[in-house]
Design a protein around this motif. Sequence first.
Motif, short mmCIF file in Angstrom:
data_model
loop_
_atom_site.label_atom_id
_atom_site.label_comp_id
_atom_site.label_asym_id
_atom_site.label_seq_id
_atom_site.Cartn_x
_atom_site.Cartn_y
_atom_site.Cartn_z
N GLN A 288 0.45 -0.74 -0.15
CA GLN A 288 0.13 0.02 0.24
C GLN A 288 0.91 1.31 -0.14
N GLN A 289 2.15 0.86 0.66
CA GLN A 289 3.01 2.17 1.39
C GLN A 289 3.69 2.50 -0.76
N LEU A 290 3.47 1.72 -1.47
CA LEU A 290 4.17 1.80 -2.86
C LEU A 290 3.61 2.11 -3.51
N VAL A 291 2.14 1.92 -3.32
CA VAL A 291 1.05 2.53 -4.42
C VAL A 291 0.77 4.24 -3.83
N ILE A 292 1.05 4.10 -2.04
CA ILE A 292 0.39 5.83 -2.12
C ILE A 292 2.07 6.56 -2.86
N LEU A 293 2.55 6.07 -2.47
CA LEU A 293 4.10 6.75 -3.27
C LEU A 293 4.04 7.26 -4.81
N LEU A 294 3.87 6.35 -5.41
CA LEU A 294 3.46 6.64 -6.78
C LEU A 294 2.52 7.44 -7.09
N GLN A 295 1.50 7.50 -6.60
CA GLN A 295 0.56 8.23 -6.54
C GLN A 295 1.05 9.85 -6.03
N GLN A 296 1.81 9.84 -5.09
CA GLN A 296 2.33 10.80 -4.66
C GLN A 296 3.10 12.05 -5.95
N HIS A 297 4.38 10.99 -6.14
CA HIS A 297 4.89 11.50 -7.06
C HIS A 297 4.64 11.93 -7.93
N PHE A 298 3.92 10.86 -8.49
CA PHE A 298 3.16 11.21 -10.51
C PHE A 298 1.90 10.61 -10.09
N PRO A 299 1.63 12.30 -9.91
CA PRO A 299 -0.69 12.22 -9.62
C PRO A 299 -0.92 12.18 -10.69
N ASP A 300 0.11 12.44 -11.84
CA ASP A 300 -1.14 12.93 -13.46
C ASP A 300 -0.87 10.68 -14.27
N PHE A 301 0.19 10.42 -13.85
CA PHE A 301 0.12 9.43 -14.34
C PHE A 301 -1.00 7.90 -14.38
N TYR A 302 -1.27 7.69 -15.31
CA TYR A 302 -2.54 6.95 -15.55
C TYR A 302 -1.73 5.72 -16.19
N PRO A 303 -0.83 4.84 -16.35
CA PRO A 303 -0.43 3.69 -17.07
C PRO A 303 -1.37 2.88 -17.58
N THR A 304 -1.39 2.90 -18.66
CA THR A 304 -2.17 1.61 -19.12
C THR A 304 -1.95 -0.17 -19.01
N SER A 305 -0.51 -0.45 -18.87
CA SER A 305 0.01 -1.78 -18.80
C SER A 305 0.68 -1.81 -17.93
N ILE A 306 0.62 -2.55 -17.02
CA ILE A 306 1.05 -2.50 -16.01
C ILE A 306 1.81 -4.32 -15.29
N LEU A 307 2.50 -4.22 -15.16
CA LEU A 307 3.49 -5.88 -14.46
C LEU A 307 3.29 -5.78 -13.56
N ASP A 308 2.75 -6.50 -12.57
CA ASP A 308 3.83 -6.84 -10.91
C ASP A 308 4.11 -7.60 -10.45
#
Length: 247
Positions: free
Chosen positions: A29-49
Amino acid sequence: MQKVRIQQNFNRASKTYDRVSTIQKICAQQLVILLQQHFPDFYPTSILDIGTGTGHIPAALFNIFPTSQYLLNDLSEGMLSMAHIKLGNQPNISLLPGDMEHVQFGHQELIISNFALQWAAQLTRILHQLYERSNLLVFSCLLEGTFTEWTALFTHYALPLPTYAYPTEQALTTYLLSLQARHCYIKTQDFMLTFDSLLHFIKYLQQLGANTGQHFLTPSQLKTLLKHSTHSFTTTYKVYFALVGDP
Ligand SMILES: C[S@@+](CC[C@H](N)C(=O)[O-])C[C@H]1O[C@@H](n2cnc3c(N)ncnc32)[C@H](O)[C@@H]1O
């Protein structure tokens, strides 16, 4: 051989993992929060976990990126099938079973990984590949010093060290900075966990699937450790978080 043992341990732990993986879930959850905080306008169309386990990362990402295409990788089929059950039969989720260091995949806008990259045989090599094949690489990884209290017991009783060789913070940071990415955000955090006894900790490692050390514990070594450790046992997770790239 090491990978076969890692795979077997995580397959065995796939049904108990969610019950004990509190720190792993917090860090996802912290990784996802960091992602939102640092790149609030980034909406990736493809995601690999990478090393998705039972799917803590896609479960957290799904709320903010419901229409992205998800590719979930794991070495353990048991873990992948638990992730599949948890996330439901979504048309935008595909599975990529296999070793992260050998599976084939195309360019992704976001590659993410929580608590899995420390299992790679060649960490900087896989980091380089993931960085090259994504717009943004976001990951957490265990650092040297994780479970140091557990290791100290082995040193005390002159037993072969049980823990996996985790990377150092300095080595990881030096490597990530050498990539000269436009954005490179790094943070480390310690988490402490206390168990009623050492035996509870050993069972916890098994239920987590993280009981893959460099050596097996013999029954007499285990007896020595348990005889001298009847009280509660506190141990440390040292976690490295990084976001690298130019989304
Ligand atoms: C500690 S779990 C973390 C799972 C998940 N990312 C989470 O947030 O809970 C590590 C996962 O990495 C997977 N793993 C270990 N080595 C791997 C490899 N070489 N390739 C792909 N997955 C691997 C394991 O099967 C396990 O599911």
